[in-house]
Design a protein around this motif. Sequence first.
Motif, short mmCIF file in Angstrom:
data_model
loop_
_atom_site.label_atom_id
_atom_site.label_comp_id
_atom_site.label_asym_id
_atom_site.label_seq_id
_atom_site.Cartn_x
_atom_site.Cartn_y
_atom_site.Cartn_z
N ILE A 1 0.84 -1.21 0.00
CA ILE A 1 0.00 0.00 0.00
C ILE A 1 0.87 1.25 0.00
CG2 ILE A 1 -1.59 1.36 1.41
CD1 ILE A 1 -2.89 -1.30 2.26
N GLN A 2 1.85 1.28 0.86
CA GLN A 2 2.74 2.43 0.93
C GLN A 2 3.50 2.63 -0.39
OE1 GLN A 2 5.39 2.40 4.28
NE2 GLN A 2 6.51 4.21 3.61
N ASP A 3 3.93 1.53 -0.98
CA ASP A 3 4.63 1.62 -2.27
C ASP A 3 3.76 2.26 -3.33
OD1 ASP A 3 6.95 0.56 -1.36
OD2 ASP A 3 6.62 -1.46 -2.16
N ARG A 4 2.46 1.84 -3.39
CA ARG A 4 1.56 2.38 -4.41
C ARG A 4 1.27 3.86 -4.16
NH1 ARG A 4 2.58 -2.27 -5.00
NH2 ARG A 4 1.56 -3.73 -6.44
N GLN A 5 1.15 4.22 -2.89
CA GLN A 5 0.92 5.64 -2.57
C GLN A 5 2.10 6.48 -3.06
OE1 GLN A 5 0.57 5.27 1.67
NE2 GLN A 5 -1.65 5.06 1.66
N GLU A 6 3.30 6.05 -2.69
CA GLU A 6 4.50 6.80 -3.06
C GLU A 6 4.72 6.78 -4.56
OE1 GLU A 6 7.56 4.96 -0.80
OE2 GLU A 6 6.95 5.85 1.10
N MET A 7 4.45 5.65 -5.19
CA MET A 7 4.66 5.54 -6.63
C MET A 7 3.75 6.51 -7.40
SD MET A 7 4.05 2.21 -9.05
CE MET A 7 4.10 2.37 -10.84
N THR A 8 2.48 6.59 -7.00
CA THR A 8 1.53 7.48 -7.68
C THR A 8 2.01 8.92 -7.62
OG1 THR A 8 -0.29 5.99 -7.11
CG2 THR A 8 -0.86 8.25 -7.73
N LEU A 9 2.43 9.36 -6.45
CA LEU A 9 2.89 10.74 -6.29
C LEU A 9 4.23 10.96 -7.01
CD1 LEU A 9 2.00 11.23 -2.51
CD2 LEU A 9 0.72 12.05 -4.51
N ARG A 10 5.11 9.95 -6.98
CA ARG A 10 6.41 10.09 -7.64
C ARG A 10 6.26 10.24 -9.15
NH1 ARG A 10 8.50 5.90 -4.27
NH2 ARG A 10 8.25 4.47 -6.02
N ILE A 11 5.33 9.48 -9.72
CA ILE A 11 5.13 9.55 -11.17
C ILE A 11 4.69 10.95 -11.56
CG2 ILE A 11 3.69 8.76 -13.08
CD1 ILE A 11 3.69 5.99 -11.78
N LEU A 12 3.74 11.52 -10.81
CA LEU A 12 3.29 12.88 -11.11
C LEU A 12 4.43 13.88 -10.99
CD1 LEU A 12 -0.14 12.85 -9.22
CD2 LEU A 12 0.20 12.81 -11.69
N GLU A 13 5.18 13.80 -9.90
CA GLU A 13 6.29 14.73 -9.70
C GLU A 13 7.37 14.54 -10.73
OE1 GLU A 13 7.29 13.63 -5.75
OE2 GLU A 13 5.74 14.89 -4.80
N TRP A 14 7.65 13.29 -11.08
CA TRP A 14 8.68 12.96 -12.07
C TRP A 14 8.32 13.54 -13.43
CZ3 TRP A 14 8.95 7.67 -14.80
CH2 TRP A 14 10.14 7.55 -15.50
N ARG A 15 7.01 13.58 -13.74
CA ARG A 15 6.56 14.12 -15.03
C ARG A 15 6.41 15.63 -14.99
NH1 ARG A 15 1.29 12.12 -16.44
NH2 ARG A 15 1.76 12.97 -18.49
N GLY A 16 6.76 16.25 -13.85
CA GLY A 16 6.72 17.71 -13.74
C GLY A 16 5.34 18.26 -13.47
N ILE A 17 4.43 17.45 -12.96
CA ILE A 17 3.06 17.88 -12.68
C ILE A 17 2.95 18.30 -11.22
CG2 ILE A 17 0.65 17.11 -12.53
CD1 ILE A 17 1.22 15.27 -14.88
N SER A 18 2.42 19.49 -11.00
CA SER A 18 2.26 20.00 -9.63
C SER A 18 1.24 19.16 -8.88
CB SER A 18 1.81 21.47 -9.69
OG SER A 18 1.57 21.95 -8.39
N VAL A 19 1.55 18.84 -7.63
CA VAL A 19 0.66 18.00 -6.81
C VAL A 19 0.13 18.83 -5.64
CG1 VAL A 19 0.42 15.86 -5.51
CG2 VAL A 19 2.02 15.97 -7.43
N PRO A 20 -1.15 19.26 -5.69
CA PRO A 20 -1.72 20.03 -4.57
C PRO A 20 -1.76 19.20 -3.30
CG PRO A 20 -3.10 20.16 -6.55
CD PRO A 20 -2.09 19.09 -6.80
N GLU A 21 -1.83 19.89 -2.16
CA GLU A 21 -1.80 19.20 -0.88
C GLU A 21 -3.01 18.28 -0.71
OE1 GLU A 21 -0.54 17.70 2.49
OE2 GLU A 21 0.62 19.09 1.23
N GLU A 22 -4.19 18.70 -1.24
CA GLU A 22 -5.36 17.85 -1.07
C GLU A 22 -5.23 16.53 -1.85
OE1 GLU A 22 -6.45 21.17 -4.07
OE2 GLU A 22 -5.36 20.94 -2.17
N VAL A 23 -4.55 16.58 -3.00
CA VAL A 23 -4.32 15.35 -3.76
C VAL A 23 -3.32 14.46 -3.00
CG1 VAL A 23 -3.34 14.38 -5.89
CG2 VAL A 23 -4.84 16.39 -5.99
N ARG A 24 -2.26 15.09 -2.52
CA ARG A 24 -1.25 14.35 -1.78
C ARG A 24 -1.87 13.67 -0.54
NH1 ARG A 24 4.06 14.91 -2.45
NH2 ARG A 24 3.71 16.85 -3.62
N GLN A 25 -2.77 14.38 0.15
CA GLN A 25 -3.38 13.83 1.35
C GLN A 25 -4.34 12.69 1.01
OE1 GLN A 25 -5.32 16.75 3.77
NE2 GLN A 25 -5.97 15.31 5.33
N ARG A 26 -5.10 12.85 -0.07
CA ARG A 26 -6.07 11.80 -0.44
C ARG A 26 -5.36 10.52 -0.83
NH1 ARG A 26 -11.16 12.51 -4.66
NH2 ARG A 26 -11.87 10.33 -4.60
#
Length: 298
Positions: free
Chosen positions: A243-268
């Motif tokens: 579960i933790q891997d998938r959470q981190e992976m989802t956020l890493r992919i967005l950040e890696w692609r240069g997409i801004s991640v709002p706090e509400e998305v990060r928290q969800r």
Amino acid sequence: MVGSSHEALHRIFQKDPTLLTKALQKVLHVPFPEPREIAALNVDLTEIEPVERRVDTLLRAETDEGTYLLVVESQGKVDDRKRGSWPYYLSYLYEKYRCEPVLIVITQSSATAKWASRPIRLGFPGWDSLTVRPLVLGPDNVPVIADERQAERDVPLAVLSAMTHGRGPQAAAILESLASALRTIDPDSAAVFVQFVDSCLADPQAKQMWRELMTAIQYFWRHPLAEQVREEGREQGLEQGRIQDRQEMTLRILEWRGISVPEEVRQRVGTCTDLGQLEVWAQRAVHAAEATELFAEE
């Protein structure tokens, strides 16, 4: 087992020799004749004297226009010693086999590709006794294959694309397209290609994403390298670790692609414990134009 990007970058042509002639014709636009047959040769160029010299991969291509020796060198960085060894390889091979040698250099670095493509001229200015002009495959001329159908049409070329573009902004789309295309070929060949790509991915985020994609289709787990990854998974605590891997992976992919991640998305994403839902979000992160598109259909 392939243990390094250096080895994978040239051994892919041993796995599929026709990829090399396709690369010459379609990527470098060299009018190389269509081979009737391609055979691997002994790469050892050592002479009786105690000087060991080995090329990375050596293939003999039989064509209607003659026989050629395809000398493949995997080059990780600029190395001026090649100014002496590459001309030696070609001269030695011509003397031994009496076939025309063709030098092909493959690299993941644009700077190394630029250096390698410069002719090696031996002699005095204006009158070269010997000139070596390598053909170079690298990130500036190997096509980016980020379309699933295109990857399915030529899986070996899609593998080469992933191996040379594994750290660029389109890496996520390239890896996802290749993962889908691997399902269309025989499992044994797919397993070898998976390991080639894994060995060449220097970016930790790209490598993690690739292993996650391969987990889903099982090819990666056919190799000894997978035991190390399985052990890491056990140490993380099985279900909670996944579960933790998938959470981190989802956020890493967005950040890696240069997409801004709002706090509400990060928290969800960070509070979600539904492994299936996290898998869906991770897949959407590869193509999303903005972070909120993860939840578009919910």
